[in-house]
Design a protein around this motif. Structure first.
Motif, PDB file in Angstrom:
ATOM      1  N   CYS A   1       0.826  -1.206   0.000  1.00  0.00           N
ATOM      2  CA  CYS A   1       0.000   0.000   0.000  1.00  0.00           C
ATOM      3  C   CYS A   1       0.866   1.265   0.000  1.00  0.00           C
ATOM      4  N   ILE A   2       2.186   1.106   0.070  1.00  0.00           N
ATOM      5  CA  ILE A   2       3.091   2.261  -0.026  1.00  0.00           C
ATOM      6  C   ILE A   2       3.068   2.886  -1.414  1.00  0.00           C
ATOM      7  N   TYR A   3       2.558   2.145  -2.406  1.00  0.00           N
ATOM      8  CA  TYR A   3       2.643   2.611  -3.780  1.00  0.00           C
ATOM      9  C   TYR A   3       1.467   3.521  -4.159  1.00  0.00           C
ATOM     10  N   PRO A   4       1.655   4.366  -5.166  1.00  0.00           N
ATOM     11  CA  PRO A   4       0.569   5.258  -5.604  1.00  0.00           C
ATOM     12  C   PRO A   4      -0.678   4.485  -6.028  1.00  0.00           C
ATOM     13  N   LYS A   5      -1.828   5.124  -5.850  1.00  0.00           N
ATOM     14  CA  LYS A   5      -3.107   4.496  -6.185  1.00  0.00           C
ATOM     15  C   LYS A   5      -3.155   4.063  -7.640  1.00  0.00           C
TER      16      LYS A   5
ATOM     17  N   ILE B   1       3.255  -3.504 -10.245  1.00  0.00           N
ATOM     18  CA  ILE B   1       3.997  -2.434  -9.595  1.00  0.00           C
ATOM     19  C   ILE B   1       5.415  -2.889  -9.273  1.00  0.00           C
ATOM     20  N   ASN B   2       6.403  -2.144  -9.766  1.00  0.00           N
ATOM     21  CA  ASN B   2       7.768  -2.466  -9.354  1.00  0.00           C
ATOM     22  C   ASN B   2       8.243  -1.484  -8.284  1.00  0.00           C
ATOM     23  N   GLU B   3       9.356  -1.774  -7.694  1.00  0.00           N
ATOM     24  CA  GLU B   3       9.842  -1.021  -6.543  1.00  0.00           C
ATOM     25  C   GLU B   3      10.085   0.452  -6.851  1.00  0.00           C
ATOM     26  N   ASP B   4      10.370   0.777  -8.101  1.00  0.00           N
ATOM     27  CA  ASP B   4      10.678   2.154  -8.465  1.00  0.00           C
ATOM     28  C   ASP B   4       9.453   3.070  -8.454  1.00  0.00           C
ATOM     29  N   ALA B   5       8.261   2.493  -8.270  1.00  0.00           N
ATOM     30  CA  ALA B   5       7.034   3.304  -8.253  1.00  0.00           C
ATOM     31  C   ALA B   5       6.864   4.094  -6.957  1.00  0.00           C
ATOM     32  N   LEU B   6       7.652   3.786  -5.935  1.00  0.00           N
ATOM     33  CA  LEU B   6       7.522   4.468  -4.647  1.00  0.00           C
ATOM     34  C   LEU B   6       7.686   5.979  -4.809  1.00  0.00           C
ATOM     35  N   LEU B   7       6.751   6.719  -4.203  1.00  0.00           N
ATOM     36  CA  LEU B   7       6.773   8.188  -4.167  1.00  0.00           C
ATOM     37  C   LEU B   7       6.652   8.833  -5.547  1.00  0.00           C
ATOM     38  N   THR B   8       5.966   8.163  -6.471  1.00  0.00           N
ATOM     39  CA  THR B   8       5.775   8.731  -7.806  1.00  0.00           C
ATOM     40  C   THR B   8       4.347   9.228  -8.036  1.00  0.00           C
ATOM     41  N   GLY B   9       3.492   9.167  -7.006  1.00  0.00           N
ATOM     42  CA  GLY B   9       2.112   9.622  -7.164  1.00  0.00           C
ATOM     43  C   GLY B   9       1.366   9.605  -5.845  1.00  0.00           C
ATOM     44  N   GLU B  10       0.092  10.001  -5.901  1.00  0.00           N
ATOM     45  CA  GLU B  10      -0.730  10.072  -4.694  1.00  0.00           C
ATOM     46  C   GLU B  10      -1.106   8.685  -4.194  1.00  0.00           C
ATOM     47  N   LEU B  11      -1.203   8.566  -2.885  1.00  0.00           N
ATOM     48  CA  LEU B  11      -1.560   7.296  -2.263  1.00  0.00           C
ATOM     49  C   LEU B  11      -3.067   7.066  -2.321  1.00  0.00           C
ATOM     50  N   GLU B  12      -3.469   5.805  -2.110  1.00  0.00           N
ATOM     51  CA  GLU B  12      -4.874   5.465  -1.957  1.00  0.00           C
ATOM     52  C   GLU B  12      -5.375   6.073  -0.640  1.00  0.00           C
ATOM     53  N   PRO B  13      -6.385   6.962  -0.689  1.00  0.00           N
ATOM     54  CA  PRO B  13      -6.823   7.666   0.526  1.00  0.00           C
ATOM     55  C   PRO B  13      -7.325   6.760   1.640  1.00  0.00           C
ATOM     56  N   THR B  14      -7.847   5.580   1.312  1.00  0.00           N
ATOM     57  CA  THR B  14      -8.437   4.729   2.351  1.00  0.00           C
ATOM     58  C   THR B  14      -7.402   4.087   3.274  1.00  0.00           C
ATOM     59  N   ASN B  15      -6.127   4.101   2.879  1.00  0.00           N
ATOM     60  CA  ASN B  15      -5.112   3.562   3.794  1.00  0.00           C
ATOM     61  C   ASN B  15      -3.829   4.386   3.806  1.00  0.00           C
ATOM     62  N   GLU B  16      -3.949   5.679   3.508  1.00  0.00           N
ATOM     63  CA  GLU B  16      -2.744   6.502   3.398  1.00  0.00           C
ATOM     64  C   GLU B  16      -2.010   6.654   4.730  1.00  0.00           C
TER      65      GLU B  16
END
Length: 315
Positions: A114-118, A124-139
């Motif tokens: 759930c660390i990855y963008p919505k 999803i690969n590891e490089d996706a971290l911090l590239t977009g907004e999170l899912e609001p239901t578990n941010e």
């Protein structure tokens, strides 16, 4: 040859009473070549910095697998956002700092995908971290877990600590939480179809049933974690999953087949779906030589057996 052998080591499994921690303990016990250290909340409160430092100074583990966390589903995250952010920040910060102070040789921090963008590209690969907004239901939970990754990276960069991170996909298995107020989707489905089978009622599922999710048996995760702590040492975190996903509708139908429920499902489209799809790219972990072995239907059957034998409200 492993780059860090657990043989002969004193290993603290933080969170050993939880679903993940219990599975890690089972995996280590099956090996039988290390000393497993356990400490429940009655021994040390991981949110208490002084208590964690004192306990770690006394016990001096060689390695730490940090599986302790406050976890829950969409409803729990929405209801208790402060708890999910604060509790998880405190647990990880206290344990990681104490591990540094006591010169722990290896630490493995567990996060969540759930660390990855919505709307991250799939899988999803590891490089996706911090590239977009999170899912609001578990941010709230996600932000805490991102902080844990960065803490491990910071201690590695500043102090040369061999602290690493692994991000499991959606998990299920023995010792799961089947409380409908706080459980994740799969244990909640098992509980609902079981109850409906007994009562003759109908099962209602939140959302449309179309979101796709990946599900991994916790014993596969434990196997992966033991493998990772011995065979991986790098700055970046690793995804841990199976690389395949199913719709929530398909998941519900599989759970119904295992439980023997034939009453069908209603879908409540007024409730949130969450992230439309979440499937992990496990190329890096598979490249190290590890692969999962437990299929979804077999895994659900194993979990349902545990539920029937152990969950207080299963009868």
């Amino acid at each position: 040859m492993a780059i860090y052998s657990l043989t002969g080591k004193r290993i603290w499994v933080a969170g050993h009473r939880g679903m993940v921690g219990a599975a890690v303990v089972r995996a280590l016990e099956a090996r039988g070549d290390a000393t497993i250290i356990k400490a429940g909340r009655d021994v040390v409160d991981l949110k208490d910095q002084a208590a964690v430092r004192s306990w770690m100074k006394r016990e001096k583990p060689d390695a730490v697998i940090l599986a302790a966390a406050k976890v829950g589903g969409i409803l729990a995250n929405a209801t208790y956002p402060a708890d999910y952010l604060y509790d998880n920040l405190m647990i990880e910060a206290n344990v990681i700092e104490a591990a540094h102070r006591e010169d722990v040789g290896k630490l493995l921090f567990l996060g969540s995908t759930c660390i990855y963008p919505k709307f991250a590209a799939q899988p999803i690969n590891e490089d996706a971290l911090l590239t977009g907004e999170l899912e609001p239901t578990n941010e709230w939970y996600a932000i805490a877990k991102i902080a844990g990754i960065k803490l491990c990276q910071a201690y590695r960069k500043q102090y040369g600590r061999d602290f690493i991170s692994a991000m499991p996909t959606n998990l299920y298995g023995p010792h799961d939480n089947f409380d409908l107020k706080s459980s994740h989707v799969l244990p909640a489905l098992i509980r609902k179809v079981h109850d409906a089978k007994l009562s003759g009622g109908k099962v209602t599922i939140w959302g449309s049933g179309t979101p796709r999710r990946e599900f991994m048996h916790v014993d596969d995760l434990a196997s992966a974690l033991v493998f990772i702590i011995e065979n991986y040492s790098d700055h970046g975190h690793l995804n841990v999953g199976i690389g395949e996903d199913v719709t929530i509708r398909e998941l519900a139908e599989t759970a119904a087949k295992v439980v023997g429920y034939q009453g069908g499902f209603d879908y409540d489209s007024t409730k949130p779906d969450g992230t439309p799809r979440k499937c992990t790219d496990n190329t890096r972990l598979r490249g190290l030589g590890w692969a999962p072995r437990i299929g979804l239907e077999d895994g659900i059957a194993d979990t349902y057996r545990w539920f029937l034998e152990n969950w207080k409200e299963a009868a």
